[in-house]
Design an enzyme around this catalytic site. Structure first.
Site, mmCIF file in Angstrom:
data_model
loop_
_atom_site.group_PDB
_atom_site.id
_atom_site.type_symbol
_atom_site.label_atom_id
_atom_site.label_comp_id
_atom_site.label_asym_id
_atom_site.label_seq_id
_atom_site.Cartn_x
_atom_site.Cartn_y
_atom_site.Cartn_z
ATOM 1 N N HIS A 156 51.161 -39.164 -34.124
ATOM 2 C CA HIS A 156 50.208 -39.487 -33.115
ATOM 3 C C HIS A 156 49.067 -40.488 -33.438
ATOM 4 C CE1 HIS A 156 51.471 -35.801 -30.785
ATOM 5 N NE2 HIS A 156 52.086 -35.645 -31.937
ATOM 6 N N ASP A 364 43.156 -46.121 -32.087
ATOM 7 C CA ASP A 364 43.582 -45.060 -31.440
ATOM 8 C C ASP A 364 45.014 -44.960 -31.237
ATOM 9 O OD1 ASP A 364 43.292 -42.528 -30.120
ATOM 10 O OD2 ASP A 364 41.628 -43.226 -28.898
HETATM 11 C C1 GDG Z 1 45.376 -37.780 -30.749
HETATM 12 C C2 GDG Z 1 45.387 -39.089 -31.207
HETATM 13 C C3 GDG Z 1 46.735 -39.771 -29.158
HETATM 14 C C4 GDG Z 1 38.417 -34.210 -24.717
HETATM 15 N N1 GDG Z 1 37.255 -33.777 -24.563
HETATM 16 C C5 GDG Z 1 37.514 -32.887 -23.950
HETATM 17 C C6 GDG Z 1 38.708 -32.719 -23.622
HETATM 18 N N2 GDG Z 1 39.136 -33.780 -24.273
HETATM 19 C C7 GDG Z 1 40.748 -33.857 -24.178
HETATM 20 C C8 GDG Z 1 40.985 -35.102 -23.287
HETATM 21 C C9 GDG Z 1 42.432 -35.405 -23.775
HETATM 22 C C10 GDG Z 1 42.422 -34.931 -25.230
HETATM 23 O O1 GDG Z 1 41.361 -33.990 -25.331
HETATM 24 C C11 GDG Z 1 42.226 -36.003 -26.348
HETATM 25 O O2 GDG Z 1 43.056 -36.811 -26.417
HETATM 26 P P1 GDG Z 1 43.384 -38.318 -26.932
HETATM 27 O O3 GDG Z 1 44.505 -38.846 -26.796
HETATM 28 O O4 GDG Z 1 42.297 -39.072 -26.107
HETATM 29 O O5 GDG Z 1 42.663 -38.321 -28.466
HETATM 30 P P2 GDG Z 1 43.022 -37.200 -29.956
HETATM 31 O O6 GDG Z 1 42.216 -36.020 -29.790
HETATM 32 O O7 GDG Z 1 42.159 -38.235 -31.053
HETATM 33 O O8 GDG Z 1 44.485 -37.235 -30.075
HETATM 34 C C12 GDG Z 1 45.500 -40.076 -29.828
HETATM 35 C C13 GDG Z 1 47.015 -38.021 -28.907
HETATM 36 O O9 GDG Z 1 46.817 -37.464 -30.366
HETATM 37 C C14 GDG Z 1 48.221 -37.607 -28.383
HETATM 38 O O10 GDG Z 1 49.263 -38.057 -29.107
HETATM 39 O O11 GDG Z 1 46.728 -39.993 -27.769
HETATM 40 O O12 GDG Z 1 45.465 -41.399 -30.015
HETATM 41 O O13 GDG Z 1 44.081 -39.580 -32.121
HETATM 42 O O14 GDG Z 1 43.291 -34.763 -23.047
HETATM 43 O O15 GDG Z 1 41.125 -34.960 -21.962
HETATM 44 N N3 GDG Z 1 39.032 -31.461 -22.597
HETATM 45 C C15 GDG Z 1 38.245 -30.679 -22.461
HETATM 46 N N4 GDG Z 1 37.114 -30.698 -22.732
HETATM 47 C C16 GDG Z 1 36.447 -31.697 -23.215
HETATM 48 O O16 GDG Z 1 35.191 -31.699 -23.493
HETATM 49 N N5 GDG Z 1 38.969 -29.601 -21.677
#
Ligand code: GDG
Length: 466
Positions: A156, A364
């Protein structure tokens, strides 16, 4: 029919709203097709090393198999090798790598514990899908127990360039374990290229044009599968009463003001201090934004047991305080910084009324927030996505305004361009982006990975006990 066994560090619960990107994606996938999910239960219990208790329960179509860790395993495997070595190194932050002699020993032994439990749960026809950097050596451990099942791995986070990968403690051993999978999925084509260059330069094996790489007597298929979000589920949140209330209340409060929104775990890879500097530069250089544009930054806590995370929190709080001190007026606060988890339904509402989605990670794997922002924009008056070129999402989302977040001046200029973009251009960009987000949603991602895993030639087994 073969079942799907998903293995990830943290066991999710498909019946509850998910927090991290991985959980969001897997909830969508498993709820659609059903199967078994194996992962750390979240419990720390006082068992002997390598003896983590397994508890299994059924939730809808999914069987959840949770494995307990003990304190030393949590400290050395999870906080240690996974999050103090692999996470920073894979995000190009060798300066933040910190090692302890016990880290890799525990990383290996926890992977072995996972393998022992999985070997008892799995049937010969099952397909195993392992997720992320915590579990790189799992296939090797499973093969050592005699499993011949098809095993796929999805990374990821980014795969680093070979010079950085070469600096990872125990790096060659780690990379060798990748060759026990049948299929390795990466987020982007750039990650696939980095993996192939690593094999060529550091493992000294010839790499052909196709998607197979042979090293250590084993051939693995490596391809990119850009992860998507659950578009229908996220959009449906906007119909909930709570979302509508938030939208109405924020619109009343906004009175012509513009919201610029960022949402991410408070992680140094997400570029949050740089974002504060960019916003500060915007206000200094384009004073028409004073009293008008507000940065809403939601950054819930994460991995607080790792020192680098305490440092980033302090830096961010200092910077947001400085921007507010410089520009706030009696009735306007430039930065709204929320260091708490916000309900998903509220996130959808906030995104939908934000004029700019500001997604500026320094590195990322993909970044699902970029996709979530686009998915809930009103087509008649959409906002603009400002996206770091260092997010995996930038490889697909080329109609976003792509920026280099290290260049504060240029990114502030681009932010101003986003805030003043004419409707027609916003709509054109949104139409293109929205089509891509819909076409590449989490269901498609899951289906294409599993189809590829079913179609690759399974590995033969010499050297399985390496
Ligand atoms: C890893 C990789 C890759 C965030 N704050 C809150 C919240 N979130 C949710 C977001 C989004 C998720 O968490 C974060 O996903 P990301 O993809 O932006 O980043 P990582 O957590 O680092 O995930 C990344 C991912 O895996 C999938 O393969 O894209 O690159 O690092 O859904 O909305 N959700 C809630 N409250 C928050 O305060 N409910």
């Amino acid at each position: 029919m073969s079942r799907l066994i998903v293995v990830s560090n943290r066991l999710g619960d498909p019946s509850k709203p998910a927090k991290g990107g991985l959980a969001v994606a897997l909830n969508g996938a498993l709820n659609t097709i059903g199967g078994v999910w194996v992962g750390w239960s979240g419990n720390i219990s006082e068992t002997a090393d390598g003896d983590g208790k397994l508890s299994v329960r059924q939730v809808g179509k999914v069987e959840l198999a949770g494995i307990d860790l003990n304190q030393a395993e949590y400290d050395n495997y999870y906080l240690g090798y996974a999050n103090s070595v692999l996470w920073p190194a894979f995000h190009h932050r060798l300066d933040l790598v910190s090692t302890e002699p016990e880290f890799d020993k525990f990383y290996r032994s926890v992977n072995r514990t996972f393998a022992h439990h999985i070997a008892r749960l799995v049937e010969p026809e099952d397909v195993i899908w392992v997720h992320d950097y915590h579990l790189v050596p799992l296939a090797m451990e499973l093969r050592a127990l005699g499993l011949k099942n098809r095993i796929g791995f999805f990374l990821h986070i980014p795969f680093p360039p070979s010079q950085i990968a070469a600096a990872i403690p125990d790096g060659v051993w780690l990379m060798r374990t990748l060759f026990y999978y049948d299929l390795i999925g990466f987020q982007t084509q750039a990650d696939v290229t980095n993996f192939k260059l690593y094999a060529e330069r550091r493992l000294d094996v010839p790499v052909e044009d196709g998607d197979q790489v042979t090293a250590f007597g084993r051939t693995v298929t490596a391809r990119s599968f850009p992860i998507g979000m659950d578009v229908d589920q996220f959009r449906a949140l906007l119909d909930e009463e709570e979302a509508q209330e938030v939208i109405t209340r924020l619109r009343e409060k906004a009175r012509g003001r513009k919201w610029i929104t960022g949402v991410e775990r408070l992680d140094y890879s997400k570029g949050l201090p740089d974002r504060m500097r960019i916003f500060q530069r915007l206000l200094r250089k384009y004073p028409d934004n004073i009293g008008v544009s507000t940065l809403v930054q939601i950054a819930p806590p994460t991995r607080e047991g790792v020192d680098a995370y305490a440092d980033i929190r302090q830096e961010l709080e200092q910077l947001s305080g400085a921007v507010n001190g410089e520009f706030a007026t009696i009735d306007w606060t430039p930065v709204r910084y929320i260091h708490r988890q916000v309900a998903r339904v509220r996130l959808a509402a906030i995104f939908s009324i934000s004029k700019v989605g500001l997604v500026t990670p320094l590195r990322d794997g993909m970044n699902l927030v970029a996709k979530e922002y686009v998915s809930v924009q009103p087509p008649d008056d959409p906002g603009v996505l400002v996206l770091s070129q260092f997010a995996g999402a930038a490889e697909e989302m080329t109609e976003a305004l792509l920026v280099n977040p290290y260049d504060v001046e240029a990114t502030a200029d681009t932010l101003q361009r986003a805030l003043t973009m004419p409707l027609e251009e916003r709509q054109e960009r949104f139409q293109a982006l929205s089509g891509k987000v819909e076409d590449g949603d989490v269901v498609t991602w899951c289906r294409s990975f599993l189809e590829a895993l079913h179609s690759v030639k399974p590995q033969s087994s010499p050297g399985d006990n390496a």
